[in-house]
Design an enzyme around this catalytic site. Structure first.
Site, PDB file in Angstrom:
ATOM      1  N   SER A  48     122.793  12.672 -18.404  1.00  0.00           N
ATOM      2  CA  SER A  48     122.687  13.479 -17.184  1.00  0.00           C
ATOM      3  C   SER A  48     124.022  13.533 -16.470  1.00  0.00           C
ATOM      4  O   SER A  48     124.644  12.494 -16.220  1.00  0.00           O
ATOM      5  CB  SER A  48     121.651  12.877 -16.225  1.00  0.00           C
ATOM      6  OG  SER A  48     120.395  12.824 -16.819  1.00  0.00           O
ATOM      7  N   CYS A 134     115.958  10.762  -9.469  1.00  0.00           N
ATOM      8  CA  CYS A 134     117.158  10.298  -8.769  1.00  0.00           C
ATOM      9  C   CYS A 134     116.967  10.568  -7.277  1.00  0.00           C
ATOM     10  O   CYS A 134     116.171  11.430  -6.890  1.00  0.00           O
ATOM     11  CB  CYS A 134     118.405  11.004  -9.320  1.00  0.00           C
ATOM     12  SG  CYS A 134     118.223  12.771  -9.488  1.00  0.00           S
TER      13      CYS A 134
HETATM   14  C1  LIG Z   1     120.770   2.981 -20.904  1.00  0.00           C
HETATM   15  C2  LIG Z   1     119.890   4.136 -20.528  1.00  0.00           C
HETATM   16  C3  LIG Z   1     120.449   5.238 -19.881  1.00  0.00           C
HETATM   17  C4  LIG Z   1     119.648   6.330 -19.525  1.00  0.00           C
HETATM   18  N1  LIG Z   1     120.208   7.408 -18.909  1.00  0.00           N
HETATM   19  C5  LIG Z   1     119.455   8.495 -18.618  1.00  0.00           C
HETATM   20  C6  LIG Z   1     120.042   9.664 -18.056  1.00  0.00           C
HETATM   21  O1  LIG Z   1     121.264   9.751 -17.847  1.00  0.00           O
HETATM   22  N2  LIG Z   1     119.217  10.715 -17.777  1.00  0.00           N
HETATM   23  C7  LIG Z   1     117.859  10.685 -18.020  1.00  0.00           C
HETATM   24  O2  LIG Z   1     117.173  11.672 -17.753  1.00  0.00           O
HETATM   25  N3  LIG Z   1     117.286   9.597 -18.576  1.00  0.00           N
HETATM   26  C8  LIG Z   1     118.043   8.521 -18.878  1.00  0.00           C
HETATM   27  N4  LIG Z   1     117.459   7.416 -19.471  1.00  0.00           N
HETATM   28  C9  LIG Z   1     116.010   7.445 -19.773  1.00  0.00           C
HETATM   29  C10 LIG Z   1     115.752   7.865 -21.221  1.00  0.00           C
HETATM   30  O3  LIG Z   1     116.235   9.167 -21.496  1.00  0.00           O
HETATM   31  C11 LIG Z   1     114.245   7.828 -21.547  1.00  0.00           C
HETATM   32  O4  LIG Z   1     113.554   8.753 -20.737  1.00  0.00           O
HETATM   33  C12 LIG Z   1     113.633   6.441 -21.339  1.00  0.00           C
HETATM   34  O5  LIG Z   1     114.537   5.419 -21.727  1.00  0.00           O
HETATM   35  C13 LIG Z   1     112.335   6.252 -22.123  1.00  0.00           C
HETATM   36  O6  LIG Z   1     112.532   6.464 -23.509  1.00  0.00           O
HETATM   37  P1  LIG Z   1     112.792   5.246 -24.558  1.00  0.00           P
HETATM   38  O7  LIG Z   1     111.717   4.234 -24.318  1.00  0.00           O
HETATM   39  O8  LIG Z   1     112.737   5.884 -25.913  1.00  0.00           O
HETATM   40  O9  LIG Z   1     114.142   4.712 -24.233  1.00  0.00           O
HETATM   41  C14 LIG Z   1     118.237   6.312 -19.820  1.00  0.00           C
HETATM   42  C15 LIG Z   1     117.690   5.204 -20.482  1.00  0.00           C
HETATM   43  C16 LIG Z   1     118.490   4.126 -20.843  1.00  0.00           C
HETATM   44  C17 LIG Z   1     117.859   2.950 -21.553  1.00  0.00           C
END
Ligand SMILES: Cc1cc2nc3c(=O)[nH]c(=O)nc-3n(C[C@H](O)[C@H](O)[C@H](O)COP(=O)(O)O)c2cc1C
Length: 327
Positions: A48, A134
């Protein structure tokens, strides 16, 4: 039976398979986006970006606590101008390979969401994902944009007025009624929704030092621990709105992805699992979905999407352990 067709079309954009790199997991670099596309993903989402560059919190910002991750990066990003170049390059390399590029945006005010959307659009991402998890700095208590249907809809309308690129609004599991928020953003013009962002915040403490393990003390929870919550959210959304859904949260293998699709997802985001399974998780997930389709004689993902039964089968035992469908 002919080859199962794993492609999916979201808002007119064709994905060769339903796996999508979730936003933020690999930081921001076009090289990484390209590597994930080359490793087999159907689409990749950039980290993002906001209006201005932001340093974020000091390290450590991500930690593995055993059943998932906790993170608080503080929305670190190089700003929309730098992200534009990354998205443009990723699109140039990945488009001929049939991989879609999704640009993720956030902002600190409803107005700025429109500015960021407008600025990123000339890079021609296939889709824009709108991260509303956010804080709104114009709100007295910095309430999150995703907290109320009204504000989530305001952001959606503002972004829709600012770009011709189809938009996916990314929803949070931290609000009481995710279906209500989904309906509000779809009524306001969202072309698709994705769910879920991280759950929480949570807190993990190192018992020897008695210090929180990440610098911000608290952070969003992701990974295996949140998968059942993500599946429930996707199913709630699928029952509420007719638009495509990108199901994200704890997807680490084909079985998780298939569950998401049965719950109603068109595509499946993969994030935290990359830390444990590496980039191979995309191709492995796709192969596992394909094997499941062959086994069940499904020609297309539509044949089992949004097909969850109303009731669980009755069983003699109080505990049922789902059988793995693949290694
Ligand atoms: C280190 C990290 C950084 C993330 N940064 C963003 C981000 O910049 N924008 C966003 O929409 N979600 C962000 N997320 C959320 C992920 O895109 C995702 O929605 C969330 O981790 C759940 O999926 P997962 O269990 O497969 O990780 C971030 C997650 C992690 C772990």
């Amino acid at each position: 039976m002919s080859e199962p067709d794993l492609s999916v079309t979201i808002c007119g954009v064709r994905l060769r398979n339903p796996t999508v790199l979730a936003s933020g997991i690999l930081g921001l670099s076009e090289d990484l986006l390209i590597r994930v596309g080359e490793a087999g993903a159907g689409a990749v989402t950039s980290k993002s970006c906001g209006l201005k560059p932001r340093a974020g919190y000091p390290n450590p910002v991500v930690a593995d606590w055993g059943a998932g991750l906790i993170n608080a990066v503080g929305l670190s990003n190089p700003g929309v101008d730098a992200t534009m170049e990354e998205v443009r390059t990723a699109k140039r390399v990945l488009k001929p390979k049939g991989v879609a590029v999704i640009a993720s945006i956030f902002a600190e005010s409803v107005w700025d969401f429109g500015v960021v959307a407008q600025k990123i659009s000339p890079a021609e991402p296939d889709l824009i994902e709108v991260n509303i998890s956010c804080p709104n700095v114009e709100h007295e208590f910095g309430q999150f944009f995703c907290a109320t249907p009204y504000v989530a809809a305001q952001v959606t309308r503002r972004v829709k007025q600012s770009t011709d690129i189809p938009i996916i609004v990314k929803l949070s599991p931290n609000e009481a009624n995710i279906a209500e928020i989904a309906r509000a953003v779809v009524d306001a013009g969202a072309d698709a929704v994705s769910a879920i962002n991280t759950l929480g915040p949570g807190m993990v403490i190192d018992i020897e030092s008695r210090a929180p393990i990440i610098s911000n003390r608290i952070g969003g929870i992701s990974g295996a621990a949140i998968h059942p919550i993500a599946v429930r959210c996707v199913n709630d959304i699928a029952r509420a709105v007719p638009v495509p859904i990108v199901g994200i949260g704890g997807n680490a293998a084909a079985r998780d992805a298939i569950e998401m699709i049965i719950a109603g997802a068109h595509a499946v985001g993969i994030g935290s699992a990359i830390y444990s399974r590496g980039l191979a998780v995309f191709a492995e997930t796709t192969r596992g979905i394909e094997a499941y389709m062959r086994q069940h004689n499904f020609a297309r993902l539509d044949d089992f999407r949004n097909s969850v039964m109303e009731t669980a089968p009755t069983a003699g035992s109080r505990i049922v352990i789902p059988q793995p469908t693949e290694p």
